[in-house]
Design an enzyme around this catalytic site. Sequence first.
Site, mmCIF file in Angstrom:
data_model
loop_
_atom_site.group_PDB
_atom_site.id
_atom_site.type_symbol
_atom_site.label_atom_id
_atom_site.label_comp_id
_atom_site.label_asym_id
_atom_site.label_seq_id
_atom_site.Cartn_x
_atom_site.Cartn_y
_atom_site.Cartn_z
ATOM 1 N N HIS A 192 40.980 34.939 47.984
ATOM 2 C CA HIS A 192 40.751 36.346 47.635
ATOM 3 C C HIS A 192 40.449 36.480 46.138
ATOM 4 C CE1 HIS A 192 41.857 40.791 47.830
ATOM 5 N NE2 HIS A 192 41.798 40.530 46.534
ATOM 6 N N GLU A 193 41.298 35.851 45.317
ATOM 7 C CA GLU A 193 41.119 35.969 43.856
ATOM 8 C C GLU A 193 39.812 35.349 43.399
ATOM 9 O OE1 GLU A 193 42.814 37.892 42.157
ATOM 10 O OE2 GLU A 193 44.288 38.165 43.740
ATOM 11 N N GLN B 205 38.294 42.137 37.286
ATOM 12 C CA GLN B 205 39.073 43.343 37.591
ATOM 13 C C GLN B 205 39.535 44.073 36.335
ATOM 14 O OE1 GLN B 205 41.690 41.182 40.634
ATOM 15 N NE2 GLN B 205 41.494 43.230 41.506
ATOM 16 N N HIS C 41 36.540 37.159 43.769
ATOM 17 C CA HIS C 41 36.227 38.161 42.731
ATOM 18 C C HIS C 41 35.259 37.602 41.686
ATOM 19 C CE1 HIS C 41 38.675 41.661 43.625
ATOM 20 N NE2 HIS C 41 39.764 40.927 43.789
ATOM 21 N N CYS D 168 43.903 45.026 47.685
ATOM 22 C CA CYS D 168 43.296 44.665 46.407
ATOM 23 C C CYS D 168 43.512 45.797 45.418
ATOM 24 C CB CYS D 168 41.806 44.408 46.614
ATOM 25 S SG CYS D 168 40.953 43.884 45.122
ATOM 26 N N LEU D 169 43.901 45.445 44.213
ATOM 27 C CA LEU D 169 44.105 46.472 43.183
ATOM 28 C C LEU D 169 42.813 47.234 42.910
ATOM 29 C CD1 LEU D 169 46.239 44.359 40.710
ATOM 30 C CD2 LEU D 169 47.051 46.178 42.224
ATOM 31 N N GLY E 2 48.128 38.496 41.993
ATOM 32 C CA GLY E 2 46.948 37.826 41.464
ATOM 33 C C GLY E 2 46.020 38.824 40.814
HETATM 34 NI NI NI Z 1 41.441 41.713 44.779
#
Ligand code: NI
Length: 183
Positions: free
Chosen positions: A145-146, A54, A149, A103-104, A49
Amino acid sequence: MAVRAIAKMGNPVLRQKARELTREEILSEPIRALVRDMVETLHAVGGIGLAAPQVEESLRLAIIEIAAGNDRYPSMKEQELLVLFNPKVTVLDAATQEFWEGCLSVPELRGLVARPRKIRVDYLDSEGKPHAIEAEGFLATVFQHELDHLDGTLYVDKLVSTKQLMFLDEFRKFAAGSPPVAD
Ligand code: NI
């Protein structure tokens, strides 16, 4: 098409409330190009995701895709590519479940987070058409989670305990079990 750089914790864009897109914007070529870049970026890093903030775009847009045979998530059910504009989460079952998340934008860490176990997400697709999807279990956590953001929230804000925040190499040695979520 281009793989975009990922904003990491500390970049203010990750803490902003992202803005909604109009239907006209959703259909516009710059936004279509952004979605293509996000998909390419997600594939390049092997994530499941990615939210627009991001890649330093403060817009209410996220993509989720769990490919069959993703070797980082072998037990995960496949989820075809979803492109979600202006998503809204409704909790359908507030009973919480815990998953290890990554998380990236917070690389090399895993943390245990409790979230509602079942949700509905109302969103617009790439054509600006409204849809609703229900998700439970691991997928419900991925969505939450996504979509966090888009409100400037990172999973580290929601840890069960700071004692349940680990570097990935130590996590693999000492805490591997339930599947982590990486995006
Ligand atoms: Ni994340």
